[in-house]
Design an enzyme around this catalytic site. Structure first.
Site, PDB file in Angstrom:
ATOM      1  N   LYS A 112      -8.703  15.222   8.740  1.00 35.40           N
ATOM      2  CA  LYS A 112      -8.531  14.132   9.447  1.00 35.40           C
ATOM      3  C   LYS A 112      -7.669  12.998   9.004  1.00 35.40           C
ATOM      4  O   LYS A 112      -7.623  12.610   8.000  1.00 35.40           O
ATOM      5  CB  LYS A 112     -10.115  13.541   9.245  1.00 35.40           C
ATOM      6  CG  LYS A 112     -10.333  12.109   9.976  1.00 35.40           C
ATOM      7  CD  LYS A 112     -11.591  11.446   9.679  1.00 35.40           C
ATOM      8  CE  LYS A 112     -11.651  10.161  10.129  1.00 35.40           C
ATOM      9  NZ  LYS A 112     -13.039   9.576   9.891  1.00 35.40           N
TER      10      LYS A 112
ATOM     11  N   PRO B 183      -5.113   4.850  10.910  1.00 35.14           N
ATOM     12  CA  PRO B 183      -4.569   6.024  10.051  1.00 35.14           C
ATOM     13  C   PRO B 183      -4.967   5.857   8.632  1.00 35.14           C
ATOM     14  O   PRO B 183      -5.025   4.813   8.227  1.00 35.14           O
ATOM     15  CB  PRO B 183      -2.978   5.893  10.101  1.00 35.14           C
ATOM     16  CG  PRO B 183      -2.613   4.743  10.247  1.00 35.14           C
ATOM     17  CD  PRO B 183      -3.769   3.973  10.827  1.00 35.14           C
TER      18      PRO B 183
END
Length: 514
Positions: A82, A100
């Site tokens: 991820k 992010p």
């Protein structure tokens, strides 16, 4: 005996299994001194929540602390990597941005990169230039996520790859099983049984034992409550009050269902805002985790269930399961000789994948303040101070997503957009709104890069920027930003696809069979 005359703790009892219980058991089994027995009590009758499948980068520290081989862990849990979280329809319908992991660009001369980016964006607007582009273009985790690529970061701080950061999506049930195997191999004793009573010392109020169905009794000296929302010890036996945060986080229910995998294996979680909450999509190697977190005051259960099913991109693998909860936390997470870890101490919805982090944080802080039989009030107060502050800091970050919106297309979003905020969040927003100042308080989970990504992603633009950012000549600033963006673009392009990386290094057997 310890230096103050109090004896060492020799018997630890964990009440409850699942992710919280077995994370705690695995850590204690490897980190406490010899001579300390660890017993975990859980009941197959009760089961666990088990839908928290997305994590944040801090989990890497926990796994390393226990000496866990990462590829073995990924294979055993059907995990994927991820690089962040994509938010759709949060600021406005049709909008999307990525929060992010990792950093944006590179600071220069003590000036934060985002300040240089804001200054360049302002110059471009004034001169009708080509534009600095989205700030995500300057974060490797963001660019790689968009391209469906992944590799592990470089240990060389001079490499662009060193700016990459990542976490995992995994099957929470398989993770608990993985940790159980580790813990039992290290000597943790699991006792199957349902707790029917909690015995307390008449004088001190300390927990002395738990009684199980069948008239069995488990004694202990330190008790760790991992019983989930029931909070059998801390909330039940010790009656520690619960403070609700419903006024800021009105979602109180969720439907969850796995679905069959379809399409590319993307390296990020997706959170899509809906009429009365939001839907998650979490890609694993062998399936996709889906859910709809919603406010029951703004949509009925059946409509929420149908919205979840209608949004699946693969066939549902079973019937949706409903969870009921309330955002908030206990007024103390450590009371007398009992420490609450996980849902028994508090709950914050999984919007930023913080549930497992808060379990981990509770464990590591317990280890740093591990008590003796004297149970020092000073140490207990410090644990509570630090943990409660962390809950509030995470709370504020989650509230930001709801409040920073232009949406007014439903009663739910109108409430979120217009609600009064905690003073702590108001202060952060005021600093940002003036000159884009973002400061990380001691011990705060989310970095300035995280705040910057969400603030800009949700459409909150500051009035100005750090005046020191203007010290760099405009043409030099433009060249610097172009160089950073180009290096990140080329680095991401050279990375393997997420799916190829997993296939080469850590494909789960269940996925290979499929």
């Amino acid at each position: 005996m310890t230096s103050d005359g109090a004896g060492r703790i020799t018997k630890v009892v964990i009440v409850g299994g699942g992710t919280a219980g077995w994370m705690t058991a695995a850590a204690l089994s490897r980190l406490v001194p010899s001579g300390v027995s660890v017993t975990l009590v859980e009941s197959e009758e009760i089961g666990t929540v088990g839908v928290g499948e997305a994590t944040i980068p801090s989990l890497l520290d926990y796994n390393r602390m226990l000496g866990i081989d990462e590829d073995a862990f990924v294979r055993a849990t059907g995990a994927t990597f991820k690089l962040g979280i994509e938010f759709r329809d949060w600021a406005r319908l049709g909008d999307a941005y990525l929060h992010p992991f990792g950093t944006h660009g590179r600071d220069i001369g003590g000036v934060s990169f985002h300040q240089l980016w804001l200054r360049q964006a302002a110059l471009d607007t004034a001169t009708d230039g080509a534009g600095a582009g989205p700030i995500g273009d300057y974060c490797l985790s963001s660019v790689a996520a968009r391209r469906g690529r992944f590799t592990r970061p470089s240990a060389n701080p001079q490499s662009v790859l060193s700016t990459l950061s990542y976490a995992f999506h995994f099957d929470a049930g398989l993770y608990a099983r993985f940790l159980r195997d580790l813990a039992e191999a290290d000597g943790v004793v699991r006792v199957e049984g349902r707790v029917v009573d909690v015995e307390r010392n008449a004088g001190t109020g300390f927990v002395e034992a738990v009684r199980l169905a069948g008239d069995r009794r488990i004694e202990g000296e330190l008790f760790i409550d991992c019983s989930g929302f029931r909070s059998l010890l801390l909330g039940g036996a010790l009656d520690v009050p619960f403070t609700s945060w419903r006024e800021w986080l009105p979602c109180d229910r969720a439907w969850a269902v796995p679905s069959a995998r379809r399409g590319a294996l993307i390296p990020y979680t997706r959170a899509t805002a809906d009429v009365a909450g939001w839907r998650w999509r979490i890609p694993l190697q062998h399936r996709v985790g889906n859910g709809y977190v919603y406010s029951s005051a703004h949509v009925d259960d059946d409509a929420a269930k149908q919205a979840l099913l209608a949004g699946l991109d693969g066939e549902a693998m079973g019937e949706p399961r409903q969870l009921r909860f309330e955002a908030g936390r206990r007024d103390r997470l450590w009371d007398r000789n009992c420490v609450a870890i996980g849902l028994s101490g508090g709950f914050l919805e999984p919007l930023e994948s913080t549930s497992i982090h808060l379990i981990q944080s509770g464990i590591t802080r317990l280890m740093s303040l591990f008590p003796d039989l004297g149970f020092s009030a000073v140490e207990i107060d410090e644990y509570n101070r630090v943990m409660l502050r962390e809950y509030e800091q995470v709370r504020d970050f989650i509230i930001l997503h709801y409040h920073a919106t232009e949406r007014s297309d439903s009663a739910f979003w109108e409430h979120c957009r217009t609600m009064a905020l905690p003073a702590s969040l108001e202060a952060k927003l005021a600093l940002w709104s003036d000159k884009a100042r973002v400061f990380r308080e001691q011990g705060e989970l989310f970095t300035p890069d995280s705040w910057i990504a969400v603030l800009l992603g949700q459409g909150i633009r500051p009035v100005s920027f750090d005046p020191l950012a203007s010290a760099l000549p405009a043409d030099e600033s433009a060249r610097f930003l172009a160089h950073v963006r180009d290096m990140i673009d080329k680095t991401a392009a050279a990375m393997p696809t997420h799916e190829a990386f997993i296939a080469q290094n850590c494909a789960a057997r269940t996925h290979q069979a499929a």
